[in-house]
Structures are given as C-alpha cells and as structure tokens.
Design an enzyme around this catalytic site. Structure first.
Site, PDB file in Angstrom:
ATOM      1  N   GLY A  12      -1.864  -4.919  13.484  1.00  0.00           N
ATOM      2  CA  GLY A  12      -2.075  -5.791  12.343  1.00  0.00           C
ATOM      3  C   GLY A  12      -3.460  -5.725  11.736  1.00  0.00           C
ATOM      4  O   GLY A  12      -3.875  -6.669  11.053  1.00  0.00           O
ATOM      5  N   SER A  13      -4.203  -4.645  11.953  1.00  0.00           N
ATOM      6  CA  SER A  13      -5.556  -4.585  11.382  1.00  0.00           C
ATOM      7  C   SER A  13      -5.517  -4.618   9.852  1.00  0.00           C
ATOM      8  O   SER A  13      -6.396  -5.230   9.225  1.00  0.00           O
ATOM      9  CB  SER A  13      -6.297  -3.343  11.869  1.00  0.00           C
ATOM     10  OG  SER A  13      -5.773  -2.163  11.301  1.00  0.00           O
ATOM     11  N   ASN A 102       3.984  -0.302   0.337  1.00  0.00           N
ATOM     12  CA  ASN A 102       3.746   0.229   1.671  1.00  0.00           C
ATOM     13  C   ASN A 102       2.476   1.065   1.672  1.00  0.00           C
ATOM     14  O   ASN A 102       2.111   1.655   0.646  1.00  0.00           O
ATOM     15  CB  ASN A 102       4.928   1.104   2.097  1.00  0.00           C
ATOM     16  CG  ASN A 102       4.713   1.748   3.453  1.00  0.00           C
ATOM     17  OD1 ASN A 102       4.571   1.047   4.449  1.00  0.00           O
ATOM     18  ND2 ASN A 102       4.661   3.063   3.482  1.00  0.00           N
ATOM     19  N   HIS A 104       0.832   4.332   3.604  1.00  0.00           N
ATOM     20  CA  HIS A 104       1.147   5.461   4.494  1.00  0.00           C
ATOM     21  C   HIS A 104      -0.149   6.182   4.825  1.00  0.00           C
ATOM     22  O   HIS A 104      -0.958   6.440   3.904  1.00  0.00           O
ATOM     23  CB  HIS A 104       2.149   6.407   3.827  1.00  0.00           C
ATOM     24  CG  HIS A 104       2.573   7.535   4.714  1.00  0.00           C
ATOM     25  ND1 HIS A 104       3.433   7.350   5.786  1.00  0.00           N
ATOM     26  CD2 HIS A 104       2.237   8.840   4.717  1.00  0.00           C
ATOM     27  CE1 HIS A 104       3.602   8.510   6.405  1.00  0.00           C
ATOM     28  NE2 HIS A 104       2.901   9.432   5.776  1.00  0.00           N
ATOM     29  N   ASP A 145       9.052   6.673   2.292  1.00  0.00           N
ATOM     30  CA  ASP A 145       7.877   7.335   1.694  1.00  0.00           C
ATOM     31  C   ASP A 145       8.141   8.084   0.393  1.00  0.00           C
ATOM     32  O   ASP A 145       7.353   8.963   0.021  1.00  0.00           O
ATOM     33  CB  ASP A 145       7.257   8.311   2.715  1.00  0.00           C
ATOM     34  CG  ASP A 145       6.927   7.603   4.002  1.00  0.00           C
ATOM     35  OD1 ASP A 145       7.068   8.233   5.062  1.00  0.00           O
ATOM     36  OD2 ASP A 145       6.571   6.413   3.952  1.00  0.00           O
ATOM     37  N   GLU A 174      -7.821   2.726   4.536  1.00  0.00           N
ATOM     38  CA  GLU A 174      -6.793   1.679   4.451  1.00  0.00           C
ATOM     39  C   GLU A 174      -7.441   0.313   4.290  1.00  0.00           C
ATOM     40  O   GLU A 174      -7.074  -0.484   3.412  1.00  0.00           O
ATOM     41  CB  GLU A 174      -5.922   1.691   5.710  1.00  0.00           C
ATOM     42  CG  GLU A 174      -5.092   2.937   5.868  1.00  0.00           C
ATOM     43  CD  GLU A 174      -4.264   2.909   7.135  1.00  0.00           C
ATOM     44  OE1 GLU A 174      -4.622   2.222   8.114  1.00  0.00           O
ATOM     45  OE2 GLU A 174      -3.218   3.572   7.136  1.00  0.00           O
TER      46      GLU A 174
HETATM   47  N1  LIG Z   1      13.124   1.616   2.601  1.00  0.00           N
HETATM   48  C1  LIG Z   1      11.903   1.915   3.081  1.00  0.00           C
HETATM   49  N2  LIG Z   1      11.495   1.334   4.231  1.00  0.00           N
HETATM   50  C2  LIG Z   1      10.254   1.624   4.728  1.00  0.00           C
HETATM   51  C3  LIG Z   1       9.404   2.537   4.077  1.00  0.00           C
HETATM   52  C4  LIG Z   1       9.875   3.134   2.845  1.00  0.00           C
HETATM   53  O1  LIG Z   1       9.155   3.916   2.185  1.00  0.00           O
HETATM   54  N3  LIG Z   1      11.111   2.790   2.401  1.00  0.00           N
HETATM   55  N4  LIG Z   1       8.164   2.883   4.611  1.00  0.00           N
HETATM   56  C5  LIG Z   1       8.035   2.606   6.046  1.00  0.00           C
HETATM   57  C6  LIG Z   1       6.673   2.896   6.595  1.00  0.00           C
HETATM   58  N5  LIG Z   1       6.642   4.302   7.046  1.00  0.00           N
HETATM   59  C7  LIG Z   1       5.755   5.152   6.457  1.00  0.00           C
HETATM   60  O2  LIG Z   1       4.876   4.758   5.664  1.00  0.00           O
HETATM   61  C8  LIG Z   1       7.494   4.732   8.089  1.00  0.00           C
HETATM   62  C9  LIG Z   1       7.661   3.916   9.191  1.00  0.00           C
HETATM   63  C10 LIG Z   1       8.502   4.323  10.228  1.00  0.00           C
HETATM   64  C11 LIG Z   1       9.174   5.546  10.158  1.00  0.00           C
HETATM   65  C12 LIG Z   1      10.102   5.947  11.263  1.00  0.00           C
HETATM   66  O3  LIG Z   1      10.406   7.117  11.439  1.00  0.00           O
HETATM   67  N6  LIG Z   1      10.552   4.941  12.021  1.00  0.00           N
HETATM   68  C13 LIG Z   1      11.435   5.216  13.182  1.00  0.00           C
HETATM   69  C14 LIG Z   1      11.552   3.959  14.065  1.00  0.00           C
HETATM   70  C15 LIG Z   1      10.204   3.673  14.739  1.00  0.00           C
HETATM   71  C16 LIG Z   1      10.264   2.425  15.619  1.00  0.00           C
HETATM   72  O4  LIG Z   1      11.252   1.664  15.524  1.00  0.00           O
HETATM   73  O5  LIG Z   1       9.293   2.233  16.393  1.00  0.00           O
HETATM   74  C17 LIG Z   1      12.842   5.595  12.723  1.00  0.00           C
HETATM   75  O6  LIG Z   1      13.249   5.221  11.611  1.00  0.00           O
HETATM   76  O7  LIG Z   1      13.509   6.242  13.543  1.00  0.00           O
HETATM   77  C18 LIG Z   1       8.979   6.379   9.086  1.00  0.00           C
HETATM   78  C19 LIG Z   1       8.125   5.988   8.043  1.00  0.00           C
HETATM   79  C20 LIG Z   1       8.475   1.190   6.373  1.00  0.00           C
HETATM   80  N7  LIG Z   1       9.834   1.000   5.868  1.00  0.00           N
HETATM   81  N1  LIG Z   2       4.326   5.465   8.199  1.00  0.00           N
HETATM   82  C1  LIG Z   2       3.885   4.135   8.435  1.00  0.00           C
HETATM   83  C2  LIG Z   2       2.585   4.146   9.198  1.00  0.00           C
HETATM   84  O1  LIG Z   2       2.290   5.056   9.946  1.00  0.00           O
HETATM   85  N2  LIG Z   2       1.795   3.094   8.949  1.00  0.00           N
HETATM   86  C3  LIG Z   2       0.520   3.019   9.590  1.00  0.00           C
HETATM   87  O2  LIG Z   2       0.573   2.150  10.712  1.00  0.00           O
HETATM   88  C4  LIG Z   2      -0.768   1.705  10.941  1.00  0.00           C
HETATM   89  C5  LIG Z   2      -0.718   0.217  11.196  1.00  0.00           C
HETATM   90  O3  LIG Z   2      -1.960  -0.198  11.672  1.00  0.00           O
HETATM   91  P1  LIG Z   2      -2.271  -1.783  11.768  1.00  0.00           P
HETATM   92  O4  LIG Z   2      -1.115  -2.423  12.500  1.00  0.00           O
HETATM   93  O5  LIG Z   2      -3.567  -1.843  12.529  1.00  0.00           O
HETATM   94  O6  LIG Z   2      -2.399  -2.294  10.351  1.00  0.00           O
HETATM   95  C6  LIG Z   2      -1.585   2.034   9.681  1.00  0.00           C
HETATM   96  O7  LIG Z   2      -2.425   3.149   9.929  1.00  0.00           O
HETATM   97  C7  LIG Z   2      -0.516   2.397   8.684  1.00  0.00           C
HETATM   98  O8  LIG Z   2      -0.932   3.342   7.706  1.00  0.00           O
END
Ligand SMILES: Nc1nc2c(c(=O)[nH]1)N[C@@H](CN(C=O)c1ccc(C(=O)N[C@@H](CCC(=O)O)C(=O)O)cc1)CN2
Ligand SMILES: NCC(=O)N[C@@H]1O[C@H](COP(=O)([O-])[O-])[C@@H](O)[C@H]1O
Length: 189
Positions: A12-13, A102, A104, A145, A174
């Site tokens: 949660g940073s 979001n 990334h 993404d 970020e």
């Molecule tokens: N509908 C959308 N939902 C989310 C998006 C998005 O663009 N459209 N962005 C993600 C955040 N993200 C990248 O920025 C991202 C987060 C997680 C994954 C992923 O592969 N997750 C795994 C599960 C991981 C876990 O449960 O610990 C999976 O789906 O198998 C990819 C990209 C947030 N939601």
């Molecule tokens: N694709 C999604 C992804 O990788 N998100 C990344 O998770 C971290 C969360 O850090 P935080 O919990 O310290 O904010 C951040 O680096 C964010 O960009």
C-alpha cells in the site's frame, strides 16, 4: 467533495502517498480501501489513517453487483487501482466508465498483461537488458493493461541494475506522479 476508493493487494505504499497528498484538502476524501489479500499491509495503513477497509470476497467480486452498489452508494467519483492484482470485472468497469485508473510499473505496452505484476515486471525488464523503464498510468478496460494511457514517465537503467534496483527507481516515479495524476483527474470530474 470528490470521493476516491483505492483498491490494493499489497503493502500500500502508493495508497499511502495518495492519502498523504490529500491530507488537508477538504474537497477530496479517500472513502474506502479495498483489498483482496487478508493481512496485506494496506490494511494497516487503512487502520492507521482511519479509513474504512473492505476485504474483497472473490465470489461476490465476480458474481454479484455488491461492490458496484457499495461504491455507488458511497458516491465514489474515482476508483484507483494501486497494486491491485485481480482483474476488475466488466460490471464494475461499466458502472464507472473512465473512472477507474491503474498504475503499472513499466512502459506499456511492453511488460504488461497476465502475469506481469510486481517483481515479475522488473525481472523481465532486466532480462531484456532494457536501458530504461518507468510507469504507465492508464484507464482500466476489461483487459489487463490495455486501457487508454494517461501518463508515462521514464527512468534510466544501468547495465548493473538488479530487478530490485529497477523496482526502487520505478517506485520513486510512482510515488511522485500517481497522487498528482489522481488530483488532476479529479478536477475534470
Ligand atoms: N480489468 C482490468 N483489471 C485490472 C487491470 C486492468 O488493466 N484491467 N490492471 C491490473 C493491474 N495489473 C497491472 O497493472 C495487473 C495485476 C495482476 C495481473 C495478474 O496477472 N494477476 C494474476 C493473479 C495474481 C494474484 O492473484 O496474486 C492473474 O490474473 O492470474 C496482471 C496485471 C488490476 N486489474
Ligand atoms: N501490474 C500491477 C502492478 O505490478 N502494480 C504494482 O504493484 C506495486 C504495489 O506497490 P504498493 O502496494 O507499495 O503500492 C506497485 O509497484 C504497482 O505499480
């Protein structure tokens, strides 16, 4: 008053930086922190900051409108994904068109999609011997993404950088930019 809901899955940073950014701003309120991982550090931030937190139930998240109702009844104006690791379902996206963003930790479209989160991203960037990385803040659509970009900022990498070094450089971007972009978007809503 503009109301924000933050979704997170980890420490949660970024949530903390957004909360700090709006302290003293009586026009913006972080109404909820929602998280899918029991015991995640972001719950400690919510408790410390006196912000209501919600542990997301997967069944409800994907098979009901419960979270849409919760956010609508709270008058949420902007949904901020800050390290949230589940895919946001279509019903939530349809309920908040161009109101879900979001961050990334890479320069999309490279290093995005399923499996590309956290350290996996930085490991791939180092493995590819990239000379730069950075952040992408984007709108959320139904795919990982692929939503419209809002901001990209870059950092220079050295050939000796480890994934941890890259993570540090990216996290600095970020923390610098996410609160600014959230505030900028709220002025348009
Ligand atoms: N509908 C959308 N939902 C989310 C998006 C998005 O663009 N459209 N962005 C993600 C955040 N993200 C990248 O920025 C991202 C987060 C997680 C994954 C992923 O592969 N997750 C795994 C599960 C991981 C876990 O449960 O610990 C999976 O789906 O198998 C990819 C990209 C947030 N939601
Ligand atoms: N694709 C999604 C992804 O990788 N998100 C990344 O998770 C971290 C969360 O850090 P935080 O919990 O310290 O904010 C951040 O680096 C964010 O960009």
């Amino acid at each position: 008053m503009k109301n924000i809901a933050i979704f997170a899955s980890g420490n949660g940073s970024n949530a903390q930086k957004i909360i700090d950014h709006f302290k003293g701003n009586d026009q913006v309120s972080v109404k909820f922190i929602l998280c899918n991982k029991p015991g995640a550090g972001v719950f400690n931030i919510a408790e410390k900051e006196g912000i209501p937190s919600v542990l997301i139930n997967r069944e409800d998240f994907y098979k009901s409108d419960n979270y849409v109702v919760l956010l609508k009844e709270a008058g949420i104006d902007l949904v901020v994904l800050a390290g949230f690791l589940w895919k946001v379902p279509a019903n939530l996206i349809e309920a908040f068109p161009n109101r879900i963003i979001n961050i990334h930790p890479a320069l999309l479209p490279k290093y995005g999609g399923k499996g590309m989160y956290g350290h996996f991203v930085h490991e791939a960037v180092v493995a590819a011997r990239e000379q730069e990385s950075g952040i992408t803040i984007h709108y959320v659509n139904e795919h990982y993404d692929e939503g419209a970009p809002i901001l990209q900022e870059k950092c220079v990498l050295s050939e000796n950088d480890t994934p941890e070094d890259v993570a540090r450089k990216v996290q600095a971007l970020e923390h610098q930019w996410f609160p600014i972009i959230v505030e900028r978007l709220l002025t348009t809503l």
